[in-house]
Design a protein around this motif. Structure first.
Motif, mmCIF file in Angstrom:
data_model
loop_
_atom_site.group_PDB
_atom_site.id
_atom_site.type_symbol
_atom_site.label_atom_id
_atom_site.label_comp_id
_atom_site.label_asym_id
_atom_site.label_seq_id
_atom_site.Cartn_x
_atom_site.Cartn_y
_atom_site.Cartn_z
ATOM 1 N N THR A 13 0.812 -1.211 0.000
ATOM 2 C CA THR A 13 0.000 0.000 0.000
ATOM 3 C C THR A 13 0.842 1.256 0.000
ATOM 4 O O THR A 13 0.328 2.335 -0.189
ATOM 5 N N GLY A 110 -2.021 6.520 -4.986
ATOM 6 C CA GLY A 110 -2.988 5.600 -5.584
ATOM 7 C C GLY A 110 -3.334 6.001 -7.008
ATOM 8 O O GLY A 110 -3.920 5.228 -7.761
ATOM 9 N N CYS A 152 -11.943 -0.320 2.897
ATOM 10 C CA CYS A 152 -12.200 -0.343 1.453
ATOM 11 C C CYS A 152 -10.910 -0.158 0.663
ATOM 12 O O CYS A 152 -10.691 -0.829 -0.359
ATOM 13 N N ILE A 153 -10.065 0.743 1.131
ATOM 14 C CA ILE A 153 -8.787 0.981 0.446
ATOM 15 C C ILE A 153 -7.892 -0.249 0.558
ATOM 16 O O ILE A 153 -7.221 -0.647 -0.407
ATOM 17 N N ASP A 155 -8.869 -3.334 0.836
ATOM 18 C CA ASP A 155 -9.418 -4.350 -0.073
ATOM 19 C C ASP A 155 -8.965 -4.111 -1.504
ATOM 20 O O ASP A 155 -8.660 -5.056 -2.244
ATOM 21 N N ARG A 156 -8.912 -2.856 -1.902
ATOM 22 C CA ARG A 156 -8.482 -2.524 -3.264
ATOM 23 C C ARG A 156 -7.061 -3.013 -3.536
ATOM 24 O O ARG A 156 -6.752 -3.510 -4.615
ATOM 25 N N PHE A 157 -6.182 -2.890 -2.537
ATOM 26 C CA PHE A 157 -4.790 -3.282 -2.713
ATOM 27 C C PHE A 157 -4.504 -4.718 -2.265
ATOM 28 O O PHE A 157 -3.357 -5.157 -2.265
ATOM 29 N N THR A 311 -12.877 7.163 -5.085
ATOM 30 C CA THR A 311 -13.807 6.042 -5.048
ATOM 31 C C THR A 311 -13.793 5.423 -3.655
ATOM 32 O O THR A 311 -13.050 5.870 -2.774
ATOM 33 N N ASN A 312 -14.585 4.387 -3.470
ATOM 34 C CA ASN A 312 -14.565 3.675 -2.189
ATOM 35 C C ASN A 312 -13.191 3.097 -1.894
ATOM 36 O O ASN A 312 -12.811 2.925 -0.738
ATOM 37 N N GLY A 313 -12.454 2.819 -2.958
ATOM 38 C CA GLY A 313 -11.113 2.238 -2.795
ATOM 39 C C GLY A 313 -10.013 3.271 -2.724
ATOM 40 O O GLY A 313 -8.843 2.922 -2.784
ATOM 41 N N VAL A 316 -7.971 7.312 -7.438
ATOM 42 C CA VAL A 316 -7.678 6.565 -8.663
ATOM 43 C C VAL A 316 -7.558 7.536 -9.834
ATOM 44 O O VAL A 316 -7.968 8.690 -9.760
#
Length: 320
Positions: A13, A110, A152-153, A155-157, A311-313, A316
């Motif tokens: 991350t 990100g 959420c972040i 989870d994205r990574f 975004t939720n993540g 971007v």
């Protein structure tokens, strides 16, 4: 104002950052002064005041050290002399500075476009300020830190959310005095953890000052105290190789409408904050979900803009 302190243990991350080995610590611990005749009791007093490194001693004025309970003028002079002996000459070659700068860590936002704008990401050893209108681009502002967003972040990574949350410590300040106390407390925290932390977020830097100091009659006192806080943050960033990211707001410039400036707004905090921040980024709303970051000031990057969205993540790149 929550102050979030993020360790760099999760490499996925934070852009492949590495923790220094104990043999190559970025700073020299204040205990080193024992070798130059400073007693353990006086070193303990320094630590209790948040002065945990030899460089920290050098960064503080004699006047500031005299405010530490139990340190006389004679002792302060002796401590200052010991710090000079420990750290060597004040002047170094430009090549040595270049080698030191190789230790700078660049933390990814990100967004590739935003990273390019910042010269690779948010950099350690300096203060980065992002300012814009309320809720233009901030995920969490004015004491609205939400762990669910971190999940959420993560989870994205593809990182375990619980591990990420364990690696973030948060403090809530209710007034500018407490905010300063928390910042001073960080010095000991960073020294104890020995190179584990890489990012300090203060959201926002000016909110409590605006509440505690009102009107032009208190402006001078506010700016003086703000200057002291920013000086402390700058020292922490350089002492412990930490990136300090500050959020800020803007105010309308009464004279801006008389010029040809398309967006007559300016960040609050005045020249004190402007001079303290190495990198300043102006955030504004674009079309739809687009956000635009304009590099307002930087010591080594040209003026430019980058588009991104939230975004939720997390942050971007924008797909056009």
């Amino acid at each position: 104002m929550p102050s979030s302190i993020l360790p760099d243990e999760n490499q996925s991350t934070l852009g492949q950052m590495e923790v220094e080995d104990e043999e190559t610590l970025f700073h020299t611990e204040v205990d080193e002064l024992q070798m130059h005749g400073i007693g353990v009791a006086d070193i303990t007093k320094l630590k209790s005041a948040g002065v945990c490194t030899v460089r920290g001693v050098q960064m503080m004025t004699k006047k500031s050290l005299l405010k530490i309970k139990g340190l006389s003028e004679t002792k302060v002079d002796k401590i200052k002399e010991a710090a000079v002996k420990s750290q060597g000459p004040g002047f170094v070659t430009a090549k040595q500075i270049a080698i030191q700068r190789e230790k700078v860590v660049k933390i990814s936002t990100g967004s590739k476009q935003l990273d390019v704008l910042l010269g690779g990401g948010i950099q350690t050893m300096s203060l980065t300020e992002a300012f814009g209108e309320y809720r233009t681009a901030y995920i969490d502002t004015e004491g609205t830190f939400r762990p669910d967003r971190i999940r959420c972040i993560a989870d994205r990574f593809g990182v375990d959310p619980d591990i990420v949350l364990d690696n973030i410590v948060v403090a809530r300040a209710w007034n500018s005095d407490q905010q300063m106390d928390l910042i001073s407390e960080l010095a000991g925290h960073f020294a104890d953890q020995k190179g584990v932390y890489r990012l300090l977020v203060i959201d926002s830097i000016m909110s409590l000052f605006r509440c505690d100091y009102s009107g032009r009659g208190e402006l001078a006192d506010r700016q003086q105290k703000l200057n002291q806080m920013l000086s402390r943050l700058t020292k922490i960033s350089e002492e412990y190789n930490v990136a300090v990211f500050l959020t800020n707001q803007v105010s309308s410039d009464p004279g801006g409408g008389m010029t040809f400036v398309a967006d007559p707004k300016k960040p609050i905090g005045g020249h004190v904050l402007a001079h303290a921040s190495s990198t300043r980024v102006y955030l504004r709303k674009g079309r739809g979900d687009e956000r635009v970051a304009k590099l307002f000031d930087s010591p080594d990057m040209p003026e430019s803009e980058a588009s991104f969205s939230i975004t939720n993540g997390g942050i971007v790149d924008v797909s056009f």
